[in-house]
Design a protein around this motif. Sequence first.
Motif, short mmCIF file in Angstrom:
data_model
loop_
_atom_site.label_atom_id
_atom_site.label_comp_id
_atom_site.label_asym_id
_atom_site.label_seq_id
_atom_site.Cartn_x
_atom_site.Cartn_y
_atom_site.Cartn_z
N UNK A 141 -25.41 18.90 15.45
CA UNK A 141 -25.47 19.84 14.32
C UNK A 141 -24.99 19.21 13.03
N UNK A 142 -24.13 18.19 13.16
CA UNK A 142 -23.56 17.56 11.97
C UNK A 142 -24.37 16.35 11.49
N UNK A 143 -24.98 15.63 12.44
CA UNK A 143 -25.65 14.38 12.09
C UNK A 143 -27.07 14.34 12.67
N UNK A 144 -28.04 13.80 11.92
CA UNK A 144 -29.42 13.69 12.41
C UNK A 144 -29.59 12.47 13.32
N UNK A 145 -29.01 12.55 14.53
CA UNK A 145 -29.03 11.44 15.46
C UNK A 145 -29.53 11.93 16.81
N UNK A 146 -30.27 11.08 17.50
CA UNK A 146 -30.80 11.45 18.81
C UNK A 146 -29.67 11.71 19.81
N UNK A 147 -29.92 12.65 20.72
CA UNK A 147 -28.91 13.02 21.71
C UNK A 147 -28.47 11.84 22.56
N UNK A 148 -29.40 11.01 22.98
CA UNK A 148 -29.06 9.86 23.83
C UNK A 148 -28.15 8.89 23.12
N UNK A 149 -28.33 8.73 21.82
CA UNK A 149 -27.50 7.80 21.05
C UNK A 149 -26.11 8.37 20.82
N UNK A 150 -26.02 9.69 20.68
CA UNK A 150 -24.71 10.32 20.56
C UNK A 150 -23.91 10.09 21.84
N UNK A 151 -24.57 10.29 23.00
CA UNK A 151 -23.88 10.11 24.27
C UNK A 151 -23.41 8.67 24.45
N UNK A 152 -24.26 7.73 24.07
CA UNK A 152 -23.88 6.32 24.20
C UNK A 152 -22.72 5.97 23.30
N UNK A 153 -22.72 6.54 22.08
CA UNK A 153 -21.64 6.27 21.14
C UNK A 153 -20.31 6.85 21.62
N UNK A 154 -20.36 8.05 22.19
CA UNK A 154 -19.15 8.69 22.68
C UNK A 154 -18.49 7.84 23.75
N UNK A 155 -19.31 7.22 24.60
CA UNK A 155 -18.78 6.40 25.69
C UNK A 155 -17.98 5.21 25.16
N UNK A 156 -18.32 4.76 23.94
CA UNK A 156 -17.68 3.58 23.37
C UNK A 156 -16.59 3.93 22.35
N UNK A 157 -16.41 5.22 22.09
CA UNK A 157 -15.48 5.65 21.06
C UNK A 157 -14.03 5.44 21.47
N UNK A 158 -13.26 4.90 20.56
CA UNK A 158 -11.82 4.71 20.79
C UNK A 158 -11.06 5.33 19.63
N UNK A 159 -9.99 6.05 19.95
CA UNK A 159 -9.19 6.71 18.92
C UNK A 159 -7.77 6.15 18.96
N UNK A 160 -7.23 5.73 17.81
CA UNK A 160 -5.88 5.16 17.79
C UNK A 160 -4.85 6.11 18.39
N UNK A 161 -3.94 5.54 19.16
CA UNK A 161 -2.82 6.28 19.74
C UNK A 161 -3.24 7.33 20.77
N UNK A 162 -4.43 7.18 21.30
CA UNK A 162 -4.88 8.04 22.39
C UNK A 162 -5.13 7.15 23.61
N UNK A 163 -4.12 7.09 24.46
CA UNK A 163 -4.14 6.22 25.63
C UNK A 163 -4.52 4.80 25.22
N UNK A 164 -3.83 4.32 24.19
CA UNK A 164 -4.11 3.00 23.62
C UNK A 164 -3.20 1.95 24.26
N UNK A 165 -3.81 0.92 24.80
CA UNK A 165 -3.05 -0.18 25.41
C UNK A 165 -2.60 -1.13 24.31
N UNK A 166 -1.27 -1.27 24.16
CA UNK A 166 -0.71 -2.15 23.13
C UNK A 166 -0.33 -3.51 23.68
#
Length: 218
Positions: A68-93
């Motif tokens: 709803x926010x971005x004009x991106x194909x569903x399959x590409x959204x799913x692939x991107x989510x799998x690779x997404x990393x957020x700082x300080x969320x189960x982050x290995x230091x």
Amino acid sequence: MTNVVLPAPFSPTIAVITNCSADHFSLEETNSLFDDFSNLWDVMEENKILKSNIDKLESKETVNVLMNKFPVEESKIKEAIKQLSIPCRFEVLSKKPLIIVDGGHNPEAMALLARTTLIKAKGKQITTIFAAFTDKNLMTMLNEIGKISEELLLTAFEHPRSRKREDYFLFADEYLFFDNPKDALRKAVEEKPDNLILITGSLAFASYMKEIIKNEKI
């Protein structure tokens, strides 16, 4: 602010979130969903039992919000989510010793974090260093994370909302308290270096300790 550039399939879209020391992300609609994925995606790689549940969540709420926010194909959204990393969320230091920071700061996040950490530990004992804000549900949080911890070390940090020694009086006989979080970290690293060291309780605390670890090159 921290710019989190989503992986190539999602390019050139950029998700902008606040630094991990803040209390929430600027993508408010997807806040809780990104919280879940940042903790659970790593687990999914090692625990395939969770995969079907994650795929269901991914294909419904998260994907719908992003489409709803971005004009991106569903399959590409799913692939991107799998690779997404957020700082300080189960982050290995650090890998030796294994040090992980996570900004979980409520009972639900602690329960999820406990399950995630057990899988990541792969049989290692767990030392938890914990600090929280004064307005959080302390007893339930400690109960959740205490279940998996061989040792749980309480501490405070430089923030006006951080709990101090007197705020932990109910737990004085159960857990050690350190006025300086560096001392808690030093104890964990020196006495039980083979343990998984988990630092959690607050996004602000996770960020604070991340800087300490980075600067002191542990």
